[in-house]
Design a protein around this motif. Structure first.
Motif, mmCIF file in Angstrom:
data_model
loop_
_atom_site.group_PDB
_atom_site.id
_atom_site.type_symbol
_atom_site.label_atom_id
_atom_site.label_comp_id
_atom_site.label_asym_id
_atom_site.label_seq_id
_atom_site.Cartn_x
_atom_site.Cartn_y
_atom_site.Cartn_z
ATOM 1 N N SER A 76 -1.684 -49.477 -16.934
ATOM 2 C CA SER A 76 -1.593 -48.046 -17.218
ATOM 3 C C SER A 76 -0.150 -47.547 -17.174
ATOM 4 O O SER A 76 0.268 -46.733 -18.005
ATOM 5 C CB SER A 76 -2.461 -47.252 -16.245
ATOM 6 O OG SER A 76 -2.020 -47.420 -14.912
ATOM 7 N N ALA A 77 0.646 -48.033 -16.218
ATOM 8 C CA ALA A 77 2.045 -47.597 -16.128
ATOM 9 C C ALA A 77 2.856 -48.136 -17.300
ATOM 10 O O ALA A 77 3.738 -47.450 -17.832
ATOM 11 C CB ALA A 77 2.653 -48.049 -14.811
ATOM 12 N N TYR A 78 2.566 -49.362 -17.691
ATOM 13 C CA TYR A 78 3.248 -49.947 -18.846
ATOM 14 C C TYR A 78 2.978 -49.088 -20.088
ATOM 15 O O TYR A 78 3.898 -48.748 -20.840
ATOM 16 C CB TYR A 78 2.746 -51.379 -19.060
ATOM 17 C CG TYR A 78 3.540 -52.211 -20.049
ATOM 18 C CD1 TYR A 78 3.543 -51.908 -21.406
ATOM 19 C CD2 TYR A 78 4.267 -53.309 -19.633
ATOM 20 C CE1 TYR A 78 4.259 -52.666 -22.325
ATOM 21 C CE2 TYR A 78 5.000 -54.075 -20.535
ATOM 22 C CZ TYR A 78 4.984 -53.747 -21.875
ATOM 23 O OH TYR A 78 5.700 -54.505 -22.780
ATOM 24 N N ARG A 79 1.700 -48.735 -20.293
ATOM 25 C CA ARG A 79 1.352 -47.903 -21.442
ATOM 26 C C ARG A 79 2.024 -46.543 -21.371
ATOM 27 O O ARG A 79 2.492 -46.008 -22.386
ATOM 28 C CB ARG A 79 -0.171 -47.721 -21.531
ATOM 29 C CG ARG A 79 -0.939 -49.008 -21.752
ATOM 30 C CD ARG A 79 -2.379 -48.728 -22.174
ATOM 31 N NE ARG A 79 -3.119 -47.903 -21.246
ATOM 32 C CZ ARG A 79 -3.793 -48.352 -20.189
ATOM 33 N NH1 ARG A 79 -3.796 -49.649 -19.916
ATOM 34 N NH2 ARG A 79 -4.458 -47.532 -19.414
ATOM 35 N N GLN A 80 2.081 -45.975 -20.164
ATOM 36 C CA GLN A 80 2.709 -44.664 -20.020
ATOM 37 C C GLN A 80 4.192 -44.734 -20.342
ATOM 38 O O GLN A 80 4.750 -43.836 -20.994
ATOM 39 C CB GLN A 80 2.505 -44.139 -18.600
ATOM 40 C CG GLN A 80 2.854 -42.663 -18.458
ATOM 41 C CD GLN A 80 1.922 -41.797 -19.289
ATOM 42 O OE1 GLN A 80 0.724 -41.786 -19.065
ATOM 43 N NE2 GLN A 80 2.473 -41.075 -20.252
ATOM 44 N N HIS A 81 4.835 -45.811 -19.899
ATOM 45 C CA HIS A 81 6.253 -45.995 -20.225
ATOM 46 C C HIS A 81 6.441 -46.018 -21.741
ATOM 47 O O HIS A 81 7.372 -45.397 -22.273
ATOM 48 C CB HIS A 81 6.782 -47.295 -19.623
ATOM 49 C CG HIS A 81 8.157 -47.653 -20.109
ATOM 50 N ND1 HIS A 81 9.306 -47.182 -19.513
ATOM 51 C CD2 HIS A 81 8.560 -48.414 -21.168
ATOM 52 C CE1 HIS A 81 10.359 -47.635 -20.176
ATOM 53 N NE2 HIS A 81 9.934 -48.394 -21.177
ATOM 54 N N VAL A 82 5.576 -46.739 -22.448
ATOM 55 C CA VAL A 82 5.670 -46.829 -23.903
ATOM 56 C C VAL A 82 5.512 -45.449 -24.537
ATOM 57 O O VAL A 82 6.298 -45.052 -25.407
ATOM 58 C CB VAL A 82 4.602 -47.806 -24.448
ATOM 59 C CG1 VAL A 82 4.443 -47.656 -25.960
ATOM 60 C CG2 VAL A 82 4.965 -49.242 -24.094
ATOM 61 N N LEU A 83 4.511 -44.697 -24.115
ATOM 62 C CA LEU A 83 4.289 -43.364 -24.673
ATOM 63 C C LEU A 83 5.478 -42.444 -24.400
ATOM 64 O O LEU A 83 5.938 -41.722 -25.302
ATOM 65 C CB LEU A 83 3.020 -42.748 -24.079
ATOM 66 C CG LEU A 83 1.686 -43.399 -24.450
ATOM 67 C CD1 LEU A 83 0.543 -42.693 -23.728
ATOM 68 C CD2 LEU A 83 1.456 -43.362 -25.953
ATOM 69 N N ASP A 84 5.969 -42.470 -23.172
ATOM 70 C CA ASP A 84 7.080 -41.588 -22.812
ATOM 71 C C ASP A 84 8.365 -41.983 -23.534
ATOM 72 O O ASP A 84 9.155 -41.132 -23.952
ATOM 73 C CB ASP A 84 7.297 -41.601 -21.301
ATOM 74 C CG ASP A 84 6.156 -40.941 -20.546
ATOM 75 O OD1 ASP A 84 5.292 -40.322 -21.195
ATOM 76 O OD2 ASP A 84 6.120 -41.059 -19.306
ATOM 77 N N ARG A 85 8.575 -43.279 -23.669
ATOM 78 C CA ARG A 85 9.789 -43.736 -24.369
ATOM 79 C C ARG A 85 9.726 -43.347 -25.848
ATOM 80 O O ARG A 85 10.735 -42.905 -26.421
ATOM 81 C CB ARG A 85 9.933 -45.256 -24.231
ATOM 82 C CG ARG A 85 11.183 -45.819 -24.878
ATOM 83 C CD ARG A 85 12.438 -45.290 -24.219
ATOM 84 N NE ARG A 85 13.630 -45.790 -24.887
ATOM 85 C CZ ARG A 85 14.624 -45.021 -25.282
ATOM 86 N NH1 ARG A 85 14.577 -43.696 -25.094
ATOM 87 N NH2 ARG A 85 15.694 -45.549 -25.868
ATOM 88 N N LEU A 86 8.575 -43.494 -26.459
ATOM 89 C CA LEU A 86 8.442 -43.094 -27.859
ATOM 90 C C LEU A 86 8.637 -41.587 -28.016
ATOM 91 O O LEU A 86 9.219 -41.131 -28.998
ATOM 92 C CB LEU A 86 7.083 -43.524 -28.406
ATOM 93 C CG LEU A 86 6.963 -45.015 -28.735
ATOM 94 C CD1 LEU A 86 5.507 -45.395 -28.990
ATOM 95 C CD2 LEU A 86 7.825 -45.373 -29.945
ATOM 96 N N SER A 87 8.158 -40.821 -27.048
ATOM 97 C CA SER A 87 8.367 -39.376 -27.084
ATOM 98 C C SER A 87 9.854 -39.046 -27.036
ATOM 99 O O SER A 87 10.344 -38.172 -27.769
ATOM 100 C CB SER A 87 7.637 -38.708 -25.916
ATOM 101 O OG SER A 87 7.846 -37.313 -25.923
#
Length: 421
Positions: A134-145
């Motif tokens: 879940s944290a890995y996915r959140q990092h991806v979403l936040d980085r893309l943002s």
């Protein structure tokens, strides 16, 4: 494609990384994309791409090696796509995530900062959707943002798009704000094809009577497993998968060279040929040829993204880039890990109680500790104590490869290249 003023048409262009033998490539082509570039590490899979599309620019080698291709040469491409390595997230492996030398997911996300595509599409195994990541996915979403994209994940079943196997795939799609408002995920078909329906003509190619077999093979098949170069020859996967294939009348202990002969008993349990496996992946075997020996061809097919699924997603991306339909009012992404976000936003270390005060979910102290434990597997998390003796946590470095010159993946690839698949 885009229709420009004066009736001119602009072809949508895609750069595909970790392209494999062409499953995603073919699907995106059917959706309307033209390949500006395809990059693949495995030489035989790259040969398959060149054989079927000799006019494509296909590069063989490590996709993160600028001697193979220079991302800055493709700035502004319409779509960056890829099926980055699955072992870092697979439930069949150790799920090392960011600590796996083969992980390229985070690097592919960073690539958006260089290439600046209008859209990004990355697919991987179902394991990436688990709470562990879940944290890995959140990092991806936040980085893309941060890079100017609106991103979303979706778990899709291949059987919902005309493919006669389950094959769940976890897909990430990201678009710029002005395009993201027009994107929606493809809808599942109302019916699912069965193994018997899809393979009957191939089973009967050498005169075998497949009436009884077709009736028995009346379900969607289990996920085709391509496997890796490290393990044995071609077969249909682990014990559980072989048992499921047996229930459908298929011998999963290997891959056949040809269809059953006319002399075989109607109750005979046949093995699948590479052509049959390709059909189960959604390929039309008359339109796509796999190069190499049988085991290599099987792995190319088994490790692929089914073309019909790639096509379905690709069509939705094309619609979004064309601004077809009514735009959504909001493009907010779903939050995958509030704990990660709380720690990332904090300037100072946080105690469990302070984390609880910064998240919307009513999480107990034990639940937060479990989430932090998972987070530690992909990020450095520094523990300390506050004045009252309470344990504090501060988020540190993301351990994934994002392009660092000094990273363990370089040494690993140099030593293990012949076994990496």
């Amino acid at each position: 494609m885009f229709e420009l003023r004066g009736g001119l048409v602009k072809q949508l262009r895609v750069v595909e990384i970790c392209a494999g033998a062409g499953g995603q490539a073919l699907g995106l082509e059917m959706a309307g994309f033209e390949h500006a570039l395809a990059v693949e590490l495995d030489a035989t899979a790259a040969d398959t791409l060149r054989f079927n599309r000799p006019d494509w620019d296909v590069r063989t080698g490590d996709v993160a090696d600028e001697a193979v291709w220079k991302p800055e040469d493709f700035v502004g491409v319409d779509l960056l796509a890829g099926g980055v390595p699955c072992p870092p997230f697979s439930i069949a492996g150790k799920q090392l995530g960011a600590n796996d030398e083969r992980d390229l997911f985070a690097w592919a996300v960073e690539l958006c900062g260089v290439v600046r595509p209008r859209a990004l599409m990355l697919e991987n195994v179902r394991g990436l959707s688990a709470p562990r990541f879940s944290a890995y996915r959140q990092h991806v979403l936040d980085r893309l943002s941060e890079l100017g994209y609106v991103a979303d994940w979706r778990l899709l079943q291949a059987s919902d798009f005309g493919v006669a196997q389950l094959r769940p795939r976890f897909v990430l799609v990201a678009l710029r704000e002005e395009d993201a408002r027009y994107f929606s995920w493809p809808e599942a078909a109302s019916t699912q094809p069965t193994v018997g329906e899809v393979l009957r003509d191939l089973m009967e190619a050498n005169g075998w009577n497949a009436d009884a077999w077709t009736q028995a093979a009346n379900k969607v098949g289990p996920t085709i497993v391509g496997g890796s170069k490290k393990h044995g020859g071609a077969d249909l996967g682990p014990t559980r998968a072989k048992r499921a294939w047996a229930e459908l009348g298929v011998d999963g202990m290997g891959v056949a060279n040809e269809a059953p002969s006319a002399e075989k008993d109607p109750d005979f349990k046949p093995k699948l040929t590479v052509e049959m496996v390709a059909r189960l992946q959604g390929w039309d075997e008359t339109e796509w040829t796999f190069t190499g020996k049988k085991t290599s061809r099987y792995r190319q097919v088994g490790n692929a993204f089914p073309p019909p699924v790639a096509r379905a997603i690709g069509l939705q991306i094309v619609a979004a880039l064309n601004h077809d339909g009514e735009p959504r009012l909001t493009t907010e992404s779903v939050t995958h890990d509030e704990i990660y976000r709380a720690l990332r936003a904090a300037d100072e270390p946080l105690t469990i109680a302070e984390i609880q005060g910064r998240v919307d979910d009513a999480l107990t102290a034990d639940e937060i500790k479990i989430r932090v434990k998972n987070l530690k597997r992909d990020f450095d998390v520094h523990e300390g104590e506050d004045a009252a003796g309470e344990t504090t946590y501060k988020l540190g470095t993301f351990r994934a490869f994002v392009g660092q010159d000094e990273h363990i993946r370089h040494e690993y690839l140099a030593q293990m290249r012949s076994k990496v698949s």
